[in-house]
Design an enzyme around this catalytic site. Structure first.
Site, PDB file in Angstrom:
ATOM      1  CG  PHE A  30     -20.200  26.035-108.698  1.00 46.03           C
ATOM      2  CD1 PHE A  30     -20.275  25.443-107.607  1.00 46.03           C
ATOM      3  CD2 PHE A  30     -18.833  26.878-109.176  1.00 46.03           C
ATOM      4  CE1 PHE A  30     -19.180  25.235-106.772  1.00 46.03           C
ATOM      5  CE2 PHE A  30     -17.831  26.726-108.341  1.00 46.03           C
ATOM      6  CZ  PHE A  30     -17.852  25.892-106.958  1.00 46.03           C
ATOM      7  CG  ASP A  31     -27.489  24.142-111.696  1.00 43.29           C
ATOM      8  OD1 ASP A  31     -27.743  24.900-112.876  1.00 43.29           O
ATOM      9  OD2 ASP A  31     -28.452  23.855-110.967  1.00 43.29           O
TER      10      ASP A  31
END
Length: 634
Positions: free
Chosen positions: A312-313
């Site tokens: 995930f960003d």
């Protein structure tokens, strides 16, 4: 050609006529005691029914394909040779009727696409120079035109509201059923409905360039993109069907039983095997489409189901992305001037942190727009250096300060770490060689994240990783709050790509979840790229999965849907192979014949279709399962 078109057009009527003739034939035999009437009627029924089957077989042979229809055609000819008109009539009727039911049930699985295309407007009310409106065909609307949309009407273009206000239903684009308030300067999408109010919209995208048109095209293409299982079955059936024909010849040569050989042809038809995988793929993609989840085809579905690592960003993905200045540490006598200089520098950036700072300055009515910038340099991963109103201004992180020889005192370092420990991103501001302010910018963690990541694990995720350009303290704070396993911070885009590649080298199947724009290199590198929301062109075109709602509910649903779709495909293959095995065993043991075998064969096709149709209801409450119309996710 005209004859073929006529037959295709009237296939249902031919099926019905065949059924009537079969009933008439049996009445002739058992009610009237007429065997000639029985044989003639069933022979006529066979001839009529075999015509569309023979046409398909002939067309396939022209491209050097031995099709199922060829097997049935040969079986009918063989039945005529041995005088089994009842067998040939029943086999052809069941084959045609099975095709009819197959088309009907398959159309149900494609109903999401049909509903989407029906939502696309065909005309638009274009506002003329004199203020009047003219209804024109949607293809005649140009970029820059102003269109009027009234309550209950569908928005025909992508654009920006220039007048009016109201509420729109964007479920066709996002899958989200709640109404969205719209005002001047807000963006709107083609295909969404104005549920209340009126809007005048300046068209920025028209026709096939609109987001809605691209979504429809994407889902249609996805439903035609084959999975690994489908490709394997296509190759398998290329050899399987001729093999059945050869087997029938061998059976005849050894047994000299012509009827038995013909029966082998009928029983060996791989209909359920051929249809089983595509119908699962279509149903799964359709389920996602009506919830604002765009999965780009069977290959993407298959790969997504095998993902074990989600990367995930942070900003805009695990957090809401609506950052705001939450704390200011000042080391100057004129904080307002420092903030004005900072805001002016941040007008050069479109980063969420920069937008938060300019919004903060505007909220405090600081005059910064008129300040002149005479020079500026952006250093990727560090920040911006600029000359503003003759002052040398640095706005960025500690790397930028170190690179420019800006020293920080112990109290300043302590202030920075204090802000970072609470999950705030820090922006350091130096003017003319002196650190003058530290700004804490907070981004709200999505409240549902921890629960949804837990659900993601239950579905099958084994590793949850955060890769972010933010500082380590902020990243660790967010990771602790939401339950991330592994954190890597202060990364530039190319660093994120390196980590994704390393995970893949370690044998993991990686899905990268980002916004589809800043993280496009990582999205392209991962086994599956997932774009969270926004509906932008880049998000739609660069990723394998697009979540139009930008919600983790949708992510969990998409992951579970992929696993269920692949499992459903395997079930259908097992059913299809099992039925063929059953038929041949039944033939050997003497309780399966040509007509009964065809009945079981056609029934197996319907079984795999109905099994696949269960995917349409995946994720629905129990009382909604079975409803076929598009409904936004609740």
């Amino acid at each position: 050609m005209k004859f073929q078109q006529y037959i295709e057009k009237h296939a249902n009527q031919i099926t019905l006529l065949t059924a009537i003739l079969i009933v008439a034939g049996y009445l002739s035999k058992y009610a009237l005691g007429s065997m000639p009437g029985y044989n003639v009627t069933l022979a006529i029924a066979s001839v009529i029914a075999v015509i569309p089957i023979f046409i398909h077989a002939f067309q396939a042979l022209k491209v050097k394909v031995i099709s199922i229809e060829l097997l049935v055609t040969i079986a009918v000819i063989g039945a005529f040779i041995i005088g089994e008109y009842n067998e040939s009539a029943i086999v052809t009727f069941l084959f045609l009727f099975g095709g009819y039911l197959e088309k009907r049930t398959l159309s149900k699985t494609r109903e999401s696409i049909k509903s989407l295309t029906e939502m696309a407007p065909t005309t638009a009310l274009v506002v003329q120079d004199d203020g009047t409106t003219e209804e024109v065909d949607i293809d005649d609307v140009d970029e820059g035109d102003i269109v009027l949309v009234k309550t209950g009407a569908s928005i025909p273009v992508d654009g920006k509201i220039v007048e009016g206000q109201g509420y729109t239903d964007e479920s066709a684009v996002t899958g989200e059923s709640k109404e969205i308030a719209k005002n001047v300067n807000d963006e709107v999408f083609s295909g969404t409905i104005v549920s209340d109010g009126f809007l005048k919209i300046e068209a920025t995208k028209v026709g096939d360039d609109t987001t809605f048109a691209k979504i429809v095209e994407l889902v249609e293409d996805a439903q035609d993109t084959k999975s690994h299982a489908e490709k394997f079955i296509d190759r398998f059936s290329t050899y399987y069907t001729p093999a059945v024909l050869i087997l029938a010849i061998v059976v005849y040569l050894f047994s000299q039983d012509f009827k038995l050989a013909i029966t082998v042809l009928v029983l060996g038809c791989p209909g359920a095997l051929v249809i089983g995988a595509p119908v699962s793929n279509v149903a799964g993609i359709g389920n996602g489409a009506k919830r604002g989840i765009l999965i780009k085809g069977g290959d993407a579905m298959d790969t997504f189901s095998k993902v074990d690592t989600f990367v995930f960003d942070k900003t805009g993905t695990l957090t809401k992305g609506n950052t705001a200045v939450s704390a200011v540490k000042s080391y100057t006598d004129d904080l307002n001037q420092t903030l004005a200089l900072t805001a002016k520098v941040e007008t050069l950036s479109d980063h969420p942190l920069g937008r938060a700072i300019t919004a903060y300055a505007g909220h405090h009515q600081l005059e910064f727009n008129a300040l002149p910038i005479t020079d500026n340099t952006t250093t990727k991963g560090q920040g911006i250096a600029a000359v503003v109103d003759t002052k040398n201004v640095l706005v960025g992180n500690q790397k930028l300060m170190d690179a420019n020889g800006i020293a920080m005192t112990e109290p300043q370092v302590a202030d920075m770490k204090e802000l970072q420990s609470t999950g705030s991103s820090v922006v350091l501001v130096a003017v003319d060689g002196q650190l003058q302010a530290i700004l804490g910018v907070s981004d709200t963690i999505r409240p549902e994240i921890a629960e949804k990541l837990s659900e993601l694990r239950k579905v099958g995720a084994k590793h949850l990783v955060m890769l972010t350009g933010d500082n380590a303290a902020t990243a660790n704070y967010v990771a602790q709050q939401v339950g991330i396993d592994e954190v890597h911070a202060e990364l530039m885009p190319e660093d994120k790509v390196k980590f994704v590649k390393q995970f893949q080298k370690d044998g993991r199947r990686v899905a990268f979840v980002g916004d589809g724009i800043n993280d496009s290199p990582s999205i392209a590198t991962a086994d599956i790229g997932i774009a969270m929301g926004s509906g932008t062109d880049v998000a739609i075109e660069t990723s394998d999965v697009v979540l139009m709602q930008s919600s983790f509910d949708a992510l969990v649903h998409a992951y579970g849907l992929a696993k269920n779709t692949v499992r459903n495909t395997k079930e259908n293959i097992v059913i299809a192979v099992g039925v063929v095995a059953f038929l041949f065993i039944g033939l050997l043991l003497g309780f399966i014949y040509m007509a009964s075998g065809m009945f079981v064969h056609e029934a197996s096709i319907l079984v795999v279709i109905f099994n696949a149709m269960r995917l349409i209801g995946y994720g629905k409450p129990a009382d909604q399962i079975g409803e076929m119309a598009i409904e936004p996710a609740k």
